[in-house]
Write an enzyme that holds these catalytic residues in place. Structure first.
Site, PDB file in Angstrom:
ATOM      1  N   TYR A 145       0.860  -1.183   0.000  1.00 31.29           N
ATOM      2  CA  TYR A 145       0.000   0.000   0.000  1.00 31.29           C
ATOM      3  C   TYR A 145       0.894   1.228   0.000  1.00 31.29           C
ATOM      4  O   TYR A 145       1.821   1.331   0.810  1.00 31.29           O
ATOM      5  CB  TYR A 145      -0.896  -0.009   1.249  1.00 31.29           C
ATOM      6  CG  TYR A 145      -1.855   1.159   1.327  1.00 31.29           C
ATOM      7  CD1 TYR A 145      -2.927   1.264   0.437  1.00 31.29           C
ATOM      8  CD2 TYR A 145      -1.702   2.155   2.291  1.00 31.29           C
ATOM      9  CE1 TYR A 145      -3.818   2.333   0.513  1.00 31.29           C
ATOM     10  CE2 TYR A 145      -2.585   3.222   2.369  1.00 31.29           C
ATOM     11  CZ  TYR A 145      -3.645   3.300   1.483  1.00 31.29           C
ATOM     12  OH  TYR A 145      -4.525   4.360   1.560  1.00 31.29           O
ATOM     13  N   ASP A 240       9.268   2.967   0.002  1.00 27.60           N
ATOM     14  CA  ASP A 240       8.180   3.588   0.754  1.00 27.60           C
ATOM     15  C   ASP A 240       8.409   3.240   2.223  1.00 27.60           C
ATOM     16  O   ASP A 240       8.096   2.144   2.672  1.00 27.60           O
ATOM     17  CB  ASP A 240       6.831   3.058   0.256  1.00 27.60           C
ATOM     18  CG  ASP A 240       5.667   3.631   1.058  1.00 27.60           C
ATOM     19  OD1 ASP A 240       5.913   4.297   2.080  1.00 27.60           O
ATOM     20  OD2 ASP A 240       4.504   3.395   0.650  1.00 27.60           O
ATOM     21  N   LYS A 268       3.690   8.744   8.917  1.00 30.94           N
ATOM     22  CA  LYS A 268       3.480   8.112  10.224  1.00 30.94           C
ATOM     23  C   LYS A 268       4.437   8.634  11.323  1.00 30.94           C
ATOM     24  O   LYS A 268       4.220   9.727  11.811  1.00 30.94           O
ATOM     25  CB  LYS A 268       3.478   6.597  10.069  1.00 30.94           C
ATOM     26  CG  LYS A 268       2.315   6.193   9.115  1.00 30.94           C
ATOM     27  CD  LYS A 268       1.981   4.745   9.058  1.00 30.94           C
ATOM     28  CE  LYS A 268       0.650   4.533   8.360  1.00 30.94           C
ATOM     29  NZ  LYS A 268       0.708   4.003   7.017  1.00 30.94           N
TER      30      LYS A 268
HETATM   31  C1  LIG Z   1       0.041   4.428   5.678  1.00 29.02           C
HETATM   32  C2  LIG Z   1       0.856   4.208   4.474  1.00 29.02           C
HETATM   33  C3  LIG Z   1       0.819   5.080   3.381  1.00 29.02           C
HETATM   34  C4  LIG Z   1      -0.176   6.200   3.284  1.00 29.02           C
HETATM   35  O1  LIG Z   1       0.021   7.168   4.256  1.00 29.02           O
HETATM   36  P1  LIG Z   1      -1.214   8.154   4.619  1.00 29.02           P
HETATM   37  O2  LIG Z   1      -0.613   9.109   5.587  1.00 29.02           O
HETATM   38  O3  LIG Z   1      -2.275   7.269   5.191  1.00 29.02           O
HETATM   39  O4  LIG Z   1      -1.649   8.809   3.378  1.00 29.02           O
HETATM   40  C5  LIG Z   1       1.713   4.891   2.355  1.00 29.02           C
HETATM   41  N1  LIG Z   1       2.608   3.886   2.387  1.00 29.02           N
HETATM   42  C6  LIG Z   1       2.665   3.014   3.404  1.00 29.02           C
HETATM   43  C7  LIG Z   1       3.698   1.938   3.405  1.00 29.02           C
HETATM   44  C8  LIG Z   1       1.784   3.132   4.467  1.00 29.02           C
HETATM   45  O5  LIG Z   1       1.812   2.240   5.452  1.00 29.02           O
END
Ligand SMILES: *Cc1c(COP(=O)(O)O)cnc(C)c1O
Length: 429
Positions: A145, A240, A268
């Site tokens: 994601y 990411d 995060k």
């Molecule tokens: C949570 C998450 C996102 C998206 O971040 P948001 O602040 O919810 O837009 C993107 N990449 C990873 C790996 C994530 O866990």
């Protein structure tokens, strides 16, 4: 059974004015069933709901509360800076301090741009990669994601997987066609895609440790293999690190797993619970970003002073006390060992994946190494386990397609309670 009557009333009221009653889908408990718990406050490792129930927290706001909720220095900094103004729409020195701090912690970051979410960070990183390489396509992995931008909603993890959404209405076929996908840990498939789309692929984006299909570790050589394919083919490697950044090590997965990325995205932990994301990388690449270059990217509230001081304060603590990572890992290993004991005694198949302070349980006979194996696990059993734990005051992620995140406020007693409760739940299932 906990009394959750106030949560129930709030959830029905919420559905009258908010789609599904929530502002982010996984919160709705749809895959595990039941009523989402509405929170009143939190302190350290504990959440307190609107009915007065207390829970041991294993999601840590999906990562940011790595040192526990309402962490003193962060709360104090926010209070102090809020009094000066919550936003200026003009630069502040805080933004420089934040950028310098991140550069001092994270490898391969010469220039870094702040945004307001992980989604924005990933969306901007692929725009940079496309602008820099003059290529259109990207490769992502099934079950990873990267936020909810159009390009990433192809075989995505997290809520998309939780709700079994196969293709997202509203995302055009044209956009989806530029997103190529492979199974996580399948290096050969990446090689084939790179060969059949030679000169077309701008970037490979990957969660260096996947956390959006439960916790899934990169197989030995997988990330190194991606690195060499990217080097051979002139493709940019984007890590990411929205989950792993500042969580697995001060320098995230790049530091822990010793693989270099060309571009890296954060979210995060970086904002200590305020809406913050960032993308950065080597100067040669990042200099295409406006106003230095012509790859446009902007944000009215980007680098917001309250968000910056919150993140800066938390990251400073993490940098000045790297022993935190060892403590977090020891706690997670202790939890894992205890869970292993009670689950083995129960006698049914299960898999625990763990790295640093990320951990998850899948009820599965086979190893969980990719989206197919995560999807084939007994996720109905996870839903029962989730509720049995919630009733015992333990708040796990409400989906098997999410990692658990430990926070350093958790005590040995909290971990023992969690292990014991798991043993009781298994006897009940
Ligand atoms: C949570 C998450 C996102 C998206 O971040 P948001 O602040 O919810 O837009 C993107 N990449 C990873 C790996 C994530 O866990």
């Amino acid at each position: 059974m906990n009394n959750i009557s106030v949560s129930k009333a709030l959830f029905s009221k919420a559905q009258e004015s908010i789609p599904g009653g929530v502002n982010s889908p996984v919160r709705a408990f749809k895959s595990v069933g039941g009523t989402p718990i509405f929170m009143q406050k939190a302190k350290g490792a504990y959440l307190y709901d609107v009915d007065g129930n207390q829970y041991i927290d294993y999601i840590a706001s999906w990562g940011p509360m790595i040192l526990g909720h309402a962490y003193g220095p962060v709360v104090k900094a926010i209070q102090e800076y809020a009094a000066y103004s919550t936003s200026y729409g003009a630069p502040t020195e805080l933004e420089i301090k934040m950028a310098e701090l991140i550069k001092s912690m994270a490898p391969n970051v010469d220039l870094i741009r702040m945004v307001s979410s992980g989604t924005e960070a990933c969306m901007s990183a692929i725009r940079v990669a496309r602008g820099y390489t003059s290529r259109n396509k990207i490769i992502k992995f099934e079950g990873c994601y990267h936020g909810h931008a159009d390009s990433f909603l192809v075989k995505a993890g997290s809520g998309v997987a939780t709700f079994n959404i196969q293709s997202v209405p509203g995302v055009t076929a044209g956009v989806s066609a530029d997103t190529l996908t492979c199974a996580y840990n399948d290096l050969e498939a990446v090689q084939q895609l790179a060969a059949s789309h030679k000169g077309e692929i701008a970037a490979i984006i990957v969660e260096p440790v996947a956390g959006n299909m439960g916790c899934i570790l990169p197989a030995p050589g997988f990330l190194e293999g991606l690195r060499s394919i990217c080097d051979q083919e002139g493709i940019l490697l984007i890590f990411d690190e929205v989950m792993t950044g500042f969580r697995l090590a001060p320098g995230g997965a790049q530091e822990l797993l010793k693989v270099d990325a060309d571009l890296v995205t954060y979210g995060k932990v970086i904002g200590a619970g305020m809406p913050v994301g960032a993308f950065g990388g080597k100067k040669e690449i990042m200099q295409v970003v406006a106003p230095l270059g012509s790859v446009y990217q902007a944000g009215t509230l980007s680098g917001n002073p309250i968000a910056m001081i919150a993140g800066y304060t938390l990251l400073s603590e993490l940098k000045s006390n790297p022993g935190i990572y060892k403590e977090l890992e020891e706690k997670t290993l202790y939890l894992k060992k205890g869970l292993d004991e009670v689950l083995a005694a129960w006698g049914q198949p299960y898999v625990i994946n763990q790295l640093g302070s990320m951990i998850s349980i899948h009820f599965s006979e086979q190893a969980i190494t990719d989206f197919a194996s995560a999807g084939a696990a007994n996720n109905a059993r996870f839903a029962k386990y989730f509720h049995a734990m919630l009733n015992r005051g333990i708040y796990l992620p409400p989906s098997a397609f999410e990692s658990w995140f430990l926070n350093n406020a958790l005590t040995k007693e909290d971990l023992d309670k969690t292990i014991q409760a798991t043993g009781e739940c298994m006897a009940e299932l």
